[in-house]
Design an enzyme around this catalytic site. Structure first.
Site, PDB file in Angstrom:
ATOM      1  N   CYS A 160     -11.135   2.376   5.713  1.00 58.42           N
ATOM      2  CA  CYS A 160     -10.406   3.568   6.158  1.00 58.42           C
ATOM      3  C   CYS A 160     -10.715   4.794   5.303  1.00 58.42           C
ATOM      4  O   CYS A 160     -10.781   5.915   5.806  1.00 58.42           O
ATOM      5  CB  CYS A 160      -8.904   3.302   6.153  1.00 58.42           C
ATOM      6  SG  CYS A 160      -8.273   2.663   4.597  1.00 58.42           S
ATOM      7  N   GLU A 215       0.842  -1.194   0.000  1.00 58.31           N
ATOM      8  CA  GLU A 215       0.000   0.000   0.000  1.00 58.31           C
ATOM      9  C   GLU A 215       0.877   1.243   0.000  1.00 58.31           C
ATOM     10  O   GLU A 215       0.607   2.219   0.713  1.00 58.31           O
ATOM     11  CB  GLU A 215      -0.930   0.026   1.206  1.00 58.31           C
ATOM     12  CG  GLU A 215      -1.880  -1.151   1.231  1.00 58.31           C
ATOM     13  CD  GLU A 215      -2.993  -0.970   2.236  1.00 58.31           C
ATOM     14  OE1 GLU A 215      -4.135  -0.814   1.821  1.00 58.31           O
ATOM     15  OE2 GLU A 215      -2.692  -0.952   3.442  1.00 58.31           O
TER      16      GLU A 215
HETATM   17 ZN   LIG Z   1      -7.878   4.292   3.063  1.00 61.46          ZN
END
Ligand SMILES: [Zn+2]
Length: 662
Positions: free
Chosen positions: A426, A342
Site C-alpha cells: 500500500c 496498524e
Molecule cells: Zn501503507
C-alpha cells in the site's frame, strides 16, 4: 496534453468561502519538491508498474487470462484471510490479494501525475493497457472488482467489513480522475462513472438499497473528487450518505455478518473502533483504530463539511484533530504506534524504536489536514500538513525514488531499511502519488481569494472571476525562509491573498511592493491576508526566519522525557551512525549547547545539517561489569544531525531522533 479545469459540484448550498486545491497540472514545482517529483516521474512510477506486474497483479485483472486464484466456497474469512495484512489466498499458480485493485488505482494515479511532469510514452502505453483490461473486465451493470469477479465470484457486497470492495473502487476512481486530468483521456473516468452509478444504485437511503459502507474508508473522498471533476452532484450525495450512515444502529456489519451465517462477535479486531464505525461520526471525539482508515474517513468528512457547510461534521473533526495532535502524534508527523492494529493505542503512547507510523498514515494525515483547509485558511492544519509532508511521509521514499519504508520509526539500532517491495504494497504507490501531486497541496482557491499553504519554488496558474492569474514563488525553501511571490494578471483584479505564517517561525516580515505590512494586524488563524487590486508585476516578499529549535515532549510521553528533538523550520532532524559513530544512545546534548546550521550542497542532494558539541559516555574504561556505583566517563563529541526524511540513504546504521539531554 490537456489540462482540464474541474467543474465545481453544482450544489447551490455550498459555502462561498470553500477553498479548493488547484488541480495538479496547474502548479509547476521546482527546487526541493521539484527534485522529489522528478525522482517519482523518472523512477518510482515505472518501478510501481513493474513491481505490480512482478507480483502478478496483471493476471488478476486481465479477463483474457485464466483466473489466478481458486474459487473458494463461501465462508466468513478467518483472521488470516481477512485481516489488514493481506487476505491472501494461494491459488494453484499465484498468491493474490483482495485489495490489488487499490494498488493499481494508486499506481495509475502516480503514473498520471508523473506523465504530466515528464512525457513517458512507454509507461503511458502500459497504463493504457491496464485501463483496457479494466474496461473488458467491467460487467454489464457497471460492477468492477477483480477480486469478486475473478477470485470469489458470486459474493459481491457480502462482506463490506473486511473485504475492501468499496475501498478498491475509491482508489480506481482517484486513479481515473488523475489520469483524465493529466492526459485528457476519459476511458477510465467513464468506466469509473459507470461503476459509481452502479454503487449509487446499490447503496443509499431509498427503499431496497443496501444501507452499508466500507470497512476501509476511501470511497467517500474518492466520490468527492469524482463529483468535482464531473459536476455530478449524486456522487457527492453518495459520499455524504456513506459518512452519515457509518456507525448507526442497527449496525450494518452485525447484520451483514448474520446474513453470511457468521457470528458478528467473531470479529478478528474485536471492536468496530478498528474501522471507526463504533459510533456515528458526528459523535466521535477520539482518534481510534487503524490509522490509515481513520485519516481517510476524516478526509472524506472534511470534504463533505466543506461542500455542504456542515457545522456538525466540522465540530466533530475539530475534536478529533485536537485529540490526535495533543495526544497521539509523533514529532515527525507519524501516527499509529502499534503494528497490532496498524493504529492508535492509548494517549501519549509514542514508542520510538517500535513505532509503526506507517507511511500511508502520514500521507493520510496530509490528506486530512489539506481538506480541513477547504473550510478556510488556518495554520493549525497547514502547519501539521507541512510537518507530516516534510518528515514522516517522505521518509517513506528513498531520495532516488526506488525504495520504500512501510514503518517509520524514530529510532533504529541499524536494522531498519527501506524495502524494494512489500507483500501488502500500500505504501509505495501512496507516497508516489502524494509526491507527484504535491503541487495541489500548495494552494487553496476560493471565489475571490487564494491561500498559499506551502512555500517553495513554483508557478501556479488559476482563474479568479474568470480571469487568468499566475503566481510565481521564488524561494530556496525549506533551506531558506525568504520567499518572493510575483502576481501576474493580464488586467488588474481584486482578490485576497492569504499567506501562512508558520507557528515554528519566531520572526516573520512581509512586504508588498517594497512596503512593510503590519503582520500582527493582517494575520488571523496564522494567515496574513492581503486584499488589493493586483496588477501585473506586483511583488510580495515574505521573510520567514528559519529558526533552529529544541523540541520537548509533553512529560506524559514516557519514551521522550529527558530527551530533546532538533528542528529547523519545518524539518525534524535525526542523528545517524554514519556521521556520529555507533552507540547513539550514549550521546547527550547539553541544554546550553549552541546549535549551528551548515548548508551542505553535496550531501544527500543538498541539505542543511545541524551540529552541536555534546558528550558521549565511553565504554573503554568500563570493563566487564554490568553495574557499578560510578557513572561512566564522558568525552566531548561533535554531533551532526540530518533531516529525518533523508535518513537511511547512506551507509546503513543506527538512527535516533530523540537525543538524551544532559
Ligand atoms: Zn501503507
Amino acid at each position: 496534453m490537456t489540462a482540464s479545469q474541474p467543474a465545481a459540484a453544482t450544489d447551490t448550498a455550498r459555502p462561498k468561502l470553500a477553498f479548493r486545491p488547484l488541480p495538479v497540472p496547474q502548479v509547476d514545482v521546482r527546487g526541493f519538491w521539484g527534485d522529489r517529483v522528478d525522482a517519482v516521474a523518472a523512477k518510482t512510477a515505472g518501478i510501481l508498474y513493474d513491481r505490480c506486474v512482478e507480483a502478478r497483479m496483471l493476471e488478476q485483472i486481465d479477463p483474457d487470462r485464466p483466473s489466478p486464484g481458486v474459487v473458494i466456497p463461501f465462508h466468513s474469512p478467518s483472521p488470516d484471510e481477512a485481516d489488514e495484512q493481506g487476505a491472501e489466498f494461494t491459488g494453484s499458480t499465484v498468491t493474490t490479494q483482495m485489495f490489488w485493485d487499490s494498488d493499481w488505482g494508486k499506481t495509475i494515479e502516480t503514473a498520471a501525475y508523473s506523465l504530466y511532469r515528464r512525457r513517458n510514452p512507454e509507461l503511458e502505453k502500459k497504463i493504457d493497457a491496464v485501463i483496457d483490461m479494466y474496461g473488458k473486465l467491467q460487467q454489464e451493470d457497471g460492477y468492477l472488482s477483480s477480486w469478486y469477479q475473478r477470485i470469489q465470484p458470486g459474493l459481491r457486497w457480502t462482506n463490506l467489513r473486511d473485504c475492501h470492495e468499496l475501498y478498491c473502487a475509491g482508489h480506481l476512481i482517484e486513479g481515473a480522475v488523475a489520469y483524465y486530468q493529466a492526459t485528457g483521456k476519459r476511458k477510465l473516468l467513464d468506466i469509473m462513472c459507470r461503476y459509481a452509478d452502479h454503487i449509487a444504485d446499490t447503496f443509499g437511503p431509498e427503499l431496497g438499497k443496501k444501507k452499508g459502507y466500507c470497512g476501509h474508508e476511501e470511497i467517500e473522498l474518492a466520490l468527492v473528487k469524482l463529483a468535482r471533476v464531473t459536476g455530478e452532484k449524486k456522487y457527492m450525495d453518495l459520499a455524504k450518505y456513506f459518512i452519515d450512515q457509518r456507525g448507526l444502529e442497527p449496525h450494518y456489519f452485525d447484520e451483514e455478518a448474520r446474513a453470511r451465517g457468521a457470528d458478528p462477535k467473531a470479529y478478528h479486531f474485536k471492536t468496530y473502533e478498528y474501522n471507526q464505525s463504533h459510533k456515528p461520526v458526528r459523535e466521535q471525539d477520539k482518534v481510534v483504530g487503524h490509522a490509515v482508515r481513520a485519516m481517510y474517513l476524516y478526509s472524506g468528512m472534511a470534504d463533505i463539511a466543506t461542500e455542504y457547510g456542515d457545522d456538525s461534521l466540522r465540530a466533530a473533526l475539530d475534536r478529533l484533530w485536537d485529540d490526535l495532535t495533543t495526544k497521539s502524534l509523533y514529532v515527525t508527523g507519524g501516527i499509529g504506534p502499534s503494528a497490532h492494529n496498524e493504529g492508535f493505542t492509548s494517549d501519549y503512547d509514542l514508542p520510538n524504536e517500535t513505532a509503526y507510523a506507517e507511511t500511508c498514515a502520514s500521507v493520510g494525515l496530509v490528506f486530512w489536514a489539506s481538506r480541513m483547509l477547504g473550510m478556510g485558511p488556518n495554520a493549525r492544519y497547514a502547519d501539521m500538513m507541512e510537518r507530516a509532508l516534510y518528515n514522516g511521509s517522505i521518509s517513506g521514499l528513498s531520495l532516488d525514488g526506488s525504495l520504500f519504508f512501510y514503518e517509520n520509526p524514530l529510532e533504529s539500532r541499524g536494522g531498519h531499511h527501506r524495502w524494494k517491495w512489500h507483500r501488502c504494497p500500500c505504501c509505495p504507490p501512496n507516497i508516489g502519488r502524494m509526491v507527484a501531486s504535491i503541487g495541489s497541496y500548495f494552494y487553496g482557491l476560493a471565489d475571490d481569494a487564494l491561500a498559499v499553504h506551502l512555500y517553495g519554488d513554483s508557478t501556479a496558474r488559476f482563474e479568479i472571476a474568470g480571469r487568468p492569474v499566475s503566481l510565481v514563488q521564488t524561494s530556496n525553501y525549506p533551506w531558506d525562509g525568504a520567499v518572493a511571490i510575483e502576481v501576474e494578471a493580464e488586467a488588474p483584479i481584486a482578490f485576497t491573498l492569504h499567506l501562512r505564517i508558520p507557528a515554528w517561525c519566531r520572526n516573520a516580515a512581509l512586504k508588498v511592493n517594497g512596503k512593510m505590512v503590519d503582520l500582527a494586524a493582517a494575520t488571523s488563524d496564522g494567515y496574513a491576508a492581503i486584499r488589493r487590486e493586483w496588477q501585473k508585476g506586483d511583488r510580495v516578499e515574505l521573510d520567514l526566519e528559519m529558526s533552529m529549535a529544541r523540541l520537548f515532549a509533553n512529560p506524559e510521553v514516557r519514551q521522550d522525557i529527558g530527551r530533546v528533538a532538533l528542528a529547523r523550520g519545518p524539518l525534524i532532524y535525526c542523528v545517524e551512525e554514519t556521521d556520529n559513530g555507533g552507540g547513539l544512545h550514549r550521546i547527550a546534548l547539553p541544554r546550553e549547547a549552541k546549535l549551528e546550521a551548515h548548508a551542505e550542497p553535496n550531501l544527500l542532494g543538498g541539505i542543511v545539517t545541524l551540529s552541536a558539541i555534546g558528550s558521549r559516555a565511553g565504554t573503554e574504561n568500563w570493563g566487564s561489569d554490568l553495574y557499578r556505583p560510578e557513572p561512566p566517563a564522558t568525552e566531548e563529541t561533535t554531533l551532526k544531525a540530518v533531516p529525518y526524511f533523508a535518513w537511511d540513504n547512506r551507509d546503513p546504521g543506527e538512527m535516533l531522533v530523540w537525543l538524551r539531554e544532559g
